[in-house]
Motif scaffolding. Structure first.
Motif, PDB file in Angstrom:
ATOM      1  N   MET A  51       0.867  -1.119  -0.075  1.00 61.95           N
ATOM      2  CA  MET A  51       0.025  -0.083   0.104  1.00 61.95           C
ATOM      3  C   MET A  51       0.931   1.228  -0.057  1.00 61.95           C
ATOM      4  N   LEU A  52       0.562   2.240  -0.884  1.00 60.87           N
ATOM      5  CA  LEU A  52       1.282   3.382  -0.835  1.00 60.87           C
ATOM      6  C   LEU A  52       0.406   4.761  -1.014  1.00 60.87           C
ATOM      7  N   LEU A  91       8.589   8.764  -3.742  1.00 53.16           N
ATOM      8  CA  LEU A  91      10.017   8.144  -3.746  1.00 53.16           C
ATOM      9  C   LEU A  91       9.997   6.677  -3.730  1.00 53.16           C
ATOM     10  N   VAL A  92       9.008   5.933  -3.197  1.00 52.94           N
ATOM     11  CA  VAL A  92       8.990   4.662  -3.365  1.00 52.94           C
ATOM     12  C   VAL A  92       8.870   4.145  -4.896  1.00 52.94           C
ATOM     13  N   ARG A  93       8.023   4.711  -5.538  1.00 57.66           N
ATOM     14  CA  ARG A  93       7.836   4.421  -6.893  1.00 57.66           C
ATOM     15  C   ARG A  93       9.015   4.637  -7.760  1.00 57.66           C
ATOM     16  N   ALA A  94       9.625   5.922  -7.382  1.00 49.98           N
ATOM     17  CA  ALA A  94      10.840   6.228  -8.292  1.00 49.98           C
ATOM     18  C   ALA A  94      12.019   5.093  -7.962  1.00 49.98           C
ATOM     19  N   GLU A 100       0.725  -1.278  -6.612  1.00 49.26           N
ATOM     20  CA  GLU A 100       0.423  -0.561  -5.347  1.00 49.26           C
ATOM     21  C   GLU A 100      -0.999  -0.710  -5.119  1.00 49.26           C
ATOM     22  N   VAL A 101      -1.204  -0.487  -3.735  1.00 51.13           N
ATOM     23  CA  VAL A 101      -2.632  -0.453  -3.431  1.00 51.13           C
ATOM     24  C   VAL A 101      -2.874   1.047  -2.809  1.00 51.13           C
ATOM     25  N   ASP A 152      -7.929 -10.624  -4.510  1.00 45.52           N
ATOM     26  CA  ASP A 152      -7.567 -10.973  -5.583  1.00 45.52           C
ATOM     27  C   ASP A 152      -6.498 -10.745  -6.216  1.00 45.52           C
ATOM     28  N   THR A 153      -6.108  -9.630  -5.863  1.00 49.40           N
ATOM     29  CA  THR A 153      -4.668  -8.960  -6.345  1.00 49.40           C
ATOM     30  C   THR A 153      -3.410 -10.167  -5.700  1.00 49.40           C
TER      31      THR A 153
END
Length: 306
Positions: free
Chosen positions: A67-68, A76-79, A90-91, A128-129
């Motif tokens: 989760m973000l 920053l995490v995505r980068a 990401e949720v 489901d994910t």
């Protein structure tokens, strides 16, 4: 006929951002102010991020799920994942991306302050994910966050093997026990344990674990596999120790790399000790996991493969 898995390790949870503060000593004496060198830096990277980075650097096909928030910390995490080429699912996290402040002493020890407002009792990773990703994964490494606790039954139903890191579990807290008893491979720190062997054997007796590793810093680690407890000596770092942050995550990543590439537990633990020693030479303000070639070269130098 089922197709081969696309993912070697699915990492669940543990995504977040740390603000690193190097302090003159720990514990830090009270004072009105301190002048901090080499400065204060905020960077992406908590336990799940570091395990994913470590596995990826070792050539394992890795996917991270967590989760973000829609916030600068989440960016920053995505980068971090984008720059390293690690797939990230990401949720949305309405409370914001997890964050912490790490105080790091001159000897590399750290004290972490976690922001407990970045989560709620309703946090969930969609079943489901989780199921869809688990269906195409060889293994799942689960962080001990609440959304991951609710994902454990889904992972078990999918039939994927599971590992987890209990960190500084005291051997009693039932929250951690749920993770310990659901995992096939359990990592934990011996720091809070009066009797590591008793705790490790209790994990095996009460759950499904076939291997338990209790890391003990400069004293090495304890490995319980096939009912036999062995001591894994610490590996001398290749350069001066500057920071212990991420050493346990590096150990776990390298151990899993060993097991998933067919190595026995003892040699996988040597991989873990080698990667952990490397991590202690890397400042918290950077992310530089040991690569596959370096790991194998150093491990072979320490103990040639049979």
């Amino acid at each position: 006929m089922s197709s081969a898995p696309d993912i070697d390790v699915l990492v669940l949870g543990g995504a977040g951002v740390d603000t690193i503060v190097y302090v003159p000593e720990l514990p830090l004496p009270f004072a009105d102010s301190y002048m901090i060198q080499p400065g204060i830096r905020t960077r992406a990277g908590q336990t799940g991020d570091f395990v994913a980075l470590g596995l990826h650097a070792l050539g394992m096909r890795t996917h991270h799920l967590d989760m973000l928030g829609d916030d600068p910390e989440g960016d920053l995490v995505r980068a971090l994942h984008r720059d390293h080429g690690i797939p990230l699912t990401e949720v949305p996290q309405p409370c914001g991306t997890k964050r912490a402040v790490n105080l790091v002493g001159p000897d590399g020890r750290r004290l972490s302050l976690y922001d407990a407002t970045r989560g709620s009792d309703t946090d969930r990773l969609p079943d489901d994910t989780v199921a869809a990703l688990a269906a195409t994964s060889r293994h799942a490494h689960v962080s001990i966050t609440q959304p991951c606790a609710h994902a454990l039954p889904v992972l078990l139903a999918a039939g994927v093997t599971i590992s987890t890191d209990l960190h500084d579990w005291d051997g009693e807290n039932p929250y951690h026990a749920a993770f310990a008893h659901a995992a096939d491979i359990v990592f934990l720190s011996a720091a809070a344990l009066d009797d590591p062997e008793r705790t490790m054997r209790g994990i095996v007796a009460r759950g499904r674990a076939r291997e338990v590793v209790a890391t003990a810093g400069a004293d090495g680690a304890h490995l319980l596999a096939d009912g036999e407890l062995t001591h894994v000596p610490a590996v001398a770092p290749p350069s001066p120790v500057v920071d212990s942050n991420g050493a346990g995550d590096a150990f776990a990543a390298a151990y899993l790399f060993g097991r998933l590439t067919g190595e026995p537990p003892r040699r996988s633990a040597l991989f873990g000790a080698t990667a952990g020693a490397h991590a202690c030479t890397v400042p918290s303000t950077t992310t530089a996991a040991i690569d596959r070639a370096t790991l194998l070269t150093r491990a072979t130098r320490l103990s040639p493969a049979p």
